[in-house]
Scaffold this active site. Structure first.
Site, PDB file in Angstrom:
ATOM      1  CE  LYS A  43       2.979  -2.880  -1.380  1.00 27.85           C
ATOM      2  NZ  LYS A  43       2.496  -4.187  -1.790  1.00 27.85           N
ATOM      3  NE  ARG A  67      10.204 -10.086  -1.903  1.00 31.61           N
ATOM      4  CZ  ARG A  67       9.297  -9.170  -1.582  1.00 31.61           C
ATOM      5  NH1 ARG A  67       9.393  -7.953  -2.097  1.00 31.61           N
ATOM      6  NH2 ARG A  67       8.309  -9.440  -0.763  1.00 31.61           N
ATOM      7  NE  ARG A 114       4.346 -11.695  -0.517  1.00 37.84           N
ATOM      8  CZ  ARG A 114       5.036 -11.373  -1.603  1.00 37.84           C
ATOM      9  NH1 ARG A 114       5.484 -12.306  -2.409  1.00 37.84           N
ATOM     10  NH2 ARG A 114       5.280 -10.123  -1.888  1.00 37.84           N
ATOM     11  NE  ARG A 133       2.257  -6.194   3.768  1.00 38.16           N
ATOM     12  CZ  ARG A 133       3.364  -5.916   3.096  1.00 38.16           C
ATOM     13  NH1 ARG A 133       4.022  -4.823   3.327  1.00 38.16           N
ATOM     14  NH2 ARG A 133       3.782  -6.732   2.179  1.00 38.16           N
ATOM     15  NE  ARG A 177       8.765  -9.068  -6.276  1.00 39.94           N
ATOM     16  CZ  ARG A 177       8.006  -8.533  -5.332  1.00 39.94           C
ATOM     17  NH1 ARG A 177       7.553  -7.301  -5.476  1.00 39.94           N
ATOM     18  NH2 ARG A 177       7.663  -9.218  -4.273  1.00 39.94           N
TER      19      ARG A 177
HETATM   20  P1  AMP Z   1       6.944  -6.629   1.081  1.00 43.07           P
HETATM   21  O1  AMP Z   1       8.292  -6.513   0.463  1.00 43.07           O
HETATM   22  O2  AMP Z   1       6.299  -5.316   1.330  1.00 43.07           O
HETATM   23  O3  AMP Z   1       6.050  -7.600   0.349  1.00 43.07           O
HETATM   24  O4  AMP Z   1       7.176  -7.272   2.549  1.00 43.07           O
HETATM   25  C1  AMP Z   1       7.793  -8.536   2.712  1.00 43.07           C
HETATM   26  C2  AMP Z   1       7.389  -9.138   4.037  1.00 43.07           C
HETATM   27  O5  AMP Z   1       7.832  -8.296   5.126  1.00 43.07           O
HETATM   28  C3  AMP Z   1       5.891  -9.294   4.263  1.00 43.07           C
HETATM   29  O6  AMP Z   1       5.358 -10.470   3.684  1.00 43.07           O
HETATM   30  C4  AMP Z   1       5.806  -9.313   5.792  1.00 43.07           C
HETATM   31  O7  AMP Z   1       6.207 -10.556   6.317  1.00 43.07           O
HETATM   32  C5  AMP Z   1       6.870  -8.280   6.174  1.00 43.07           C
HETATM   33  N1  AMP Z   1       6.282  -6.912   6.260  1.00 43.07           N
HETATM   34  C6  AMP Z   1       6.609  -5.818   5.513  1.00 43.07           C
HETATM   35  N2  AMP Z   1       5.869  -4.758   5.856  1.00 43.07           N
HETATM   36  C7  AMP Z   1       5.040  -5.173   6.829  1.00 43.07           C
HETATM   37  C8  AMP Z   1       4.004  -4.543   7.602  1.00 43.07           C
HETATM   38  N3  AMP Z   1       3.677  -3.243   7.422  1.00 43.07           N
HETATM   39  N4  AMP Z   1       3.359  -5.287   8.543  1.00 43.07           N
HETATM   40  C9  AMP Z   1       3.673  -6.572   8.740  1.00 43.07           C
HETATM   41  N5  AMP Z   1       4.612  -7.240   8.049  1.00 43.07           N
HETATM   42  C10 AMP Z   1       5.302  -6.557   7.108  1.00 43.07           C
END
Ligand code: AMP
Length: 222
Positions: free
Chosen positions: A26, A167, A178, A100, A134
Site C-alpha cells: 500500500k 519497523r 496484524r 481499517r 522491509r
Molecule cells: P501501518 O503503517 O498502516 O501498518 O500502521 C501502523 C500501525 O498504526 C497499525 O498497526 C496501527 O496500530 C496504527 N494505525 C494506522 N492506521 C490505523 C487505522 N486506520 N486505524 C487504527 N490503527 C491504525
C-alpha cells in the site's frame, strides 16, 4: 466563428483509498501514485509513527497499539486523520491505512466522498516474506526491501541519504497479529465499498513484481 473550447481549470479533485493487508505494498504504491498524479499521499501509519517519534502526549498514548500490531481506537485515529486531511480536501489525496474498520469507513463518508477504492489482494506467504525484509527511511519514509528493492548503499536512503530502519511491528509474531486484525476488523470493508460500487481489485501473487508495473495497473483502473 465559435470560440475554441478549453478545458475548465476547475478540475474535480481525485480522492483515492488504497486498501489491503499489511505488507500488500500500500505505502509503496500510494507514494508512487502520488507522484504520478501530483496529489498528496496520506498514510495514517506514518501519522501514527510521527506522533510516537515526537513523543507527543497522543504519541505516548497510542504507542502500545502500534508496537503490538493492534488498532488505535477509531475515535483517536479519525481525529488524527481529520487534522491532516483538512488542508487536502480541495486538492484530492491518496489515502492509505485508513479506513481499517467499517466504523472508520462510515466516518470517512462523513468527512468526504471517495472516488475509488483500490483493493490489493496478496497471498499471506508474500506478505510475511515482504514484511520481514522491509526497511524504511527514518527521514523521508521511503520504503525498501532487502531482497527486491535494495538501496544503492546498504542502510542508506537513495533519495535523501537518511538512515534505514526496520519497523518494530515487522517482527514475525507482530506480523501474525496484524494479519489477524486485518482479517477480523478490516476485511469487512471490502463488502462495504463493493456494495457502493467503488471497489477496484488488483491481484498480486508475484513477490518480485516491479512496483511501477503495479502502479501502471492501478492507473488504468482509476
Ligand atoms: P501501518 O503503517 O498502516 O501498518 O500502521 C501502523 C500501525 O498504526 C497499525 O498497526 C496501527 O496500530 C496504527 N494505525 C494506522 N492506521 C490505523 C487505522 N486506520 N486505524 C487504527 N490503527 C491504525
Amino acid at each position: 466563428m465559435p470560440s475554441p473550447w478549453y478545458p475548465s481549470a476547475e478540475v474535480e479533485p481525485v480522492k483515492i483509498v488504497i486498501f489491503g493487508p499489511p505488507g500488500s505494498g500500500k505505502g509503496t504504491y500510494a507514494s508512487r501514485l502520488s507522484k504520478r498524479l501530483g496529489i498528496p499521499h496520506i498514510s495514517t501509519g506514518d501519522l501514527v509513527r510521527e506522533e510516537i517519534r515526537n513523543q507527543t502526549p497522543l504519541g505516548k498514548a497510542i504507542e502500545k497499539y502500534s508496537s503490538s500490531g493492534t488498532l488505535v481506537p477509531d475515535e483517536i485515529i479519525t481525529e488524527i486523520l481529520k487534522k491532516r486531511l483538512a488542508s487536502e480536501l480541495l486538492k484530492g489525496f491518496i489515502l492509505e491505512g485508513y479506513p481499517r474498520t467499517v466504523g472508520q469507513a462510515m466516518e470517512l463518508e462523513k468527512i468526504t466522498k471517495v472516488d475509488t477504492v483500490v483493493n490489493l489482494n496478496v497471498p499471506d506467504s508474500v506478505i510475511v516474506d515482504r514484511l520481514s525484509a522491509r526497511l524504511q527511511c527514518k527521514t523521508c519514509g521511503t520504503i525498501y526491501n532487502e531482497k527486491t528493492l535494495k538501496p544503492r548503499i546498504p542502510g542508506k536512503c537513495d533519495k535523501c541519504g537518511g538512515e534505514l530502519f526496520r519497523r518494530v511491528d515487522d517482527q514475525p509474531e507482530v506480523i501474525r497479529e496484524r494479519l489477524k486484525v486485518y482479517r477480523e476488523a478490516s476485511e469487512p470493508i471490502v463488502n462495504f465499498y463493493w456494495s457502493k460500487n467503488l471497489l477496484k481489485d488488483i491481484r498480486n501473487d508475484d513477490p518480485n513484481v516491479d512496483p511501477e508495473r503495479v502502479v501502471d495497473q492501478i492507473m488504468k483502473l482509476i
